[in-house]
Design an enzyme around this catalytic site. Sequence first.
Site: not given
Ligand code: 13P
Length: 253
Positions: A11, A13, A96, A98, A167, A173, A211
């Site tokens: 992803n 982002k 997601h 976010e 997640e 992150g 992560s």
């Molecule tokens: P990270 O791997 O950067 O923690 O992000 C995970 C994520 O949100 C994947 O959709």
Amino acid sequence: MTQKQKLIAGNWKMNGSLEANAALLQALREGVGQPACAVAVAVPAPYLAQVQSLVAGSPIALGAQDVSQHAAGAFTGEMSTAMLRDFGVRYVLVGHSERRQYHGETDVVVAAKAGQALAAGITPVVCVGETLEEREAGQTEVVVRRQLAAVIEASGGAVADMVVAYEPVWAIGTGRTATPEQAQAVHAVLRAQLAAATERAAHVPLLYGGSMNAANAAQLLAQPDIDGGLVGGASLKAADFLQIIAATQTVQA
Ligand code: 13P
């Protein structure tokens, strides 16, 4: 028993540029060979056309990061499943954390998006996960079950055609990964919930995200109900993403 194929999805982002995408995909194509797992990258919408041509003829599938809950019409800024299909999109992330956190997406909206994707033949990657506060309050199971229940209800019996990604919000992150045991415990809950809805629950890929990196992937992927990863930051570095893909081989061997 034949092992089912794992899925590693990146992803990106809101990262990338024409130049950076070309370099990343070139390195991935050179390094990926014939992977033991399915591989996908979920890219920002403006780059779907570019990445569609960059992954053509490779084992890397194209994914999008969001889709509208509506089919077409006066929804400025939105994109439909039909538009994603025009660019050969195979997977779309829905719900997601976010999107839930910063864009107010509710369980109902997420479920409608997953329904649109399923109806269009695009595999929704339904993201669920608890915040740190919810975990500390002992609410993890209740939260993920509620999030998944909404999608199951709206799936029109197509539950087995989706992918679910656990997640934990506190692991995204932050460099703070769920332990393999913590992740497995939640995955087992999700698997049981799916099993109550479909006979094919064992075939629904359950991804872990938060992560995940080259160092911790193998241990996470070794858990019985972890069928792959949804990788954020580490998917932007070809070497790291390739190592995570390779880690599925160690697990499956
Ligand atoms: P990270 O791997 O950067 O923690 O992000 C995970 C994520 O949100 C994947 O959709």
